[in-house]
Design an enzyme around this catalytic site. Structure first.
Site, PDB file in Angstrom:
ATOM      1  N   LEU A  41       0.843  -1.203   0.000  1.00 34.40           N
ATOM      2  CA  LEU A  41       0.000   0.000   0.000  1.00 34.40           C
ATOM      3  C   LEU A  41       0.876   1.250   0.000  1.00 34.40           C
ATOM      4  O   LEU A  41       1.065   1.898   1.031  1.00 34.40           O
ATOM      5  CB  LEU A  41      -0.920  -0.005   1.238  1.00 34.40           C
ATOM      6  CG  LEU A  41      -1.572  -1.350   1.609  1.00 34.40           C
ATOM      7  CD1 LEU A  41      -2.538  -1.166   2.775  1.00 34.40           C
ATOM      8  CD2 LEU A  41      -2.291  -1.956   0.417  1.00 34.40           C
ATOM      9  N   ASP A  42       1.383   1.605  -1.167  1.00 35.86           N
ATOM     10  CA  ASP A  42       2.353   2.696  -1.276  1.00 35.86           C
ATOM     11  C   ASP A  42       1.693   3.965  -1.814  1.00 35.86           C
ATOM     12  O   ASP A  42       0.949   3.909  -2.800  1.00 35.86           O
ATOM     13  CB  ASP A  42       3.491   2.268  -2.219  1.00 35.86           C
ATOM     14  CG  ASP A  42       4.687   3.195  -2.118  1.00 35.86           C
ATOM     15  OD1 ASP A  42       4.765   3.978  -1.153  1.00 35.86           O
ATOM     16  OD2 ASP A  42       5.553   3.146  -3.006  1.00 35.86           O
ATOM     17  N   GLY A  43       1.953   5.082  -1.171  1.00 37.38           N
ATOM     18  CA  GLY A  43       1.508   6.363  -1.701  1.00 37.38           C
ATOM     19  C   GLY A  43       0.455   7.073  -0.880  1.00 37.38           C
ATOM     20  O   GLY A  43      -0.075   8.104  -1.310  1.00 37.38           O
ATOM     21  N   SER A 233       1.528  -0.150  -5.576  1.00 36.76           N
ATOM     22  CA  SER A 233       1.039   1.100  -6.161  1.00 36.76           C
ATOM     23  C   SER A 233       2.140   2.144  -6.261  1.00 36.76           C
ATOM     24  O   SER A 233       3.257   1.945  -5.797  1.00 36.76           O
ATOM     25  CB  SER A 233      -0.119   1.639  -5.318  1.00 36.76           C
ATOM     26  OG  SER A 233       0.256   1.720  -3.955  1.00 36.76           O
TER      27      SER A 233
END
Length: 288
Positions: A41-43, A233
């Protein structure tokens, strides 16, 4: 009257969207469907800065995206979903940011247990994966409560990696394997002494060497099969110490969208790419 018309139009449009989504999933089901999807779960923080949101609002938006994707995975027939929620390395961030994320996690864990939550709607079993002793007592007890409360659910499995890194998982598995073998050897030796037997040290060593199966059995992720697709992501292609052991033979997909922006189109594209290379992936798995 206008409000009633708007509400009716909204419900009709929502029904149409659900129908089209299910039709799309039925078409996808003609091909192989991944059994296990993993997400980094990046960003979330960049999303908050992009839209000038307050502290922690990016993570809240990311949670809504996760719930939508869980619903899509359920409808598509995906059995396992794993998310990288909080790395051990994330504890090095600013204390107030870490506390904000922990507070949000506690809030959402407690929310999962409510009657109307997605857990109860879709029969989700929740596992929290990682070195949970690193969490605060309040959060750790909440994870234990959630795992116990959902232990009878079996429609879809959600694995939440908290206080997790892959290197920590591998070290943990090696230590547990050594401890288990030591206990086995001690038990056999005591039994042998009690019976005045004679087990040679060489024979004993041959029977109690640590094998690959021992390591994999003691992995935090031993409750699930290896992922078929790993989605990260925000366009990043690094694994960031996530599932290094389990992802040697899965499809990697890195959409440019920040995590709160990831949605149905990204999931469909990932599944289509998985179906395109599925035969080759299966050949490689059989060779291992």
């Amino acid at each position: 009257m206008d409000n009633k018309k708007e509400n009716l139009a909204g419900r009709l449009f929502g029904s149409f969207i659900r129908y089209m989504r299910r039709f799309l999933f039925r078409v996808l089901s003609v091909g192989p469907i991944p059994n296990h999807l993993a997400f980094i779960l990046d960003g979330n923080r960049r999303y908050a800065r992009k839209w000038d949101l307050g502290e922690g609002m990016g993570h809240r938006a990311g949670f809504l995206s996760l719930m939508s994707l869980m619903k899509y995975c359920y409808e598509l027939g995906v059995k396992y979903v794993t998310i990288y929620a909080f790395s051990i390395d994330n504890f090095k961030r600013r204390p107030e940011e870490v506390q904000s994320v922990m507070d949000l996690m506690l809030e959402k864990i407690e929310g999962l247990l409510k009657e109307e939550s997605i857990v109860n709607q879709y029969g989700v079993r929740v596992y929290f994966i990682g070195n949970l002793n690193l969490l605060s007592e309040t959060v750790r007890l909440a994870t234990e409560k959630a795992m116990k409360a959902t232990s009878n659910n079996d429609k879809i499995i959600l694995l939440v990696c908290m206080a997790y890194t892959s290197t920590d998982e591998i070290v943990h598995a090696a230590q547990e394997s050594c401890n288990n073998k030591r206990h086995e050897i001690q038990s056999v030796m005591k039994m042998n002494d009690a019976q005045n037997g004679d087990i040679g040290k060489k024979k004993l060593g041959e029977n109690y060497v640590i094998k690959l199966a021992d390591i994999e059995r003691n992995m935090y992720m031993g409750v699930a099969p290896d992922p078929d697709i790993l989605i990260r992501s925000s366009g990043e292609t690094r694994l960031s110490n996530f599932l290094l052991w389990q992802t040697s033979n899965c499809l990697l997909y890195s959409p440019k969208a920040l995590w709160p922006e990831v949605g149905l189109c990204h999931l469909v594209w990932a599944v289509l790419n998985f179906q395109r290379v599925h035969t080759e992936l299966e050949k490689r798995r059989k060779q291992l």
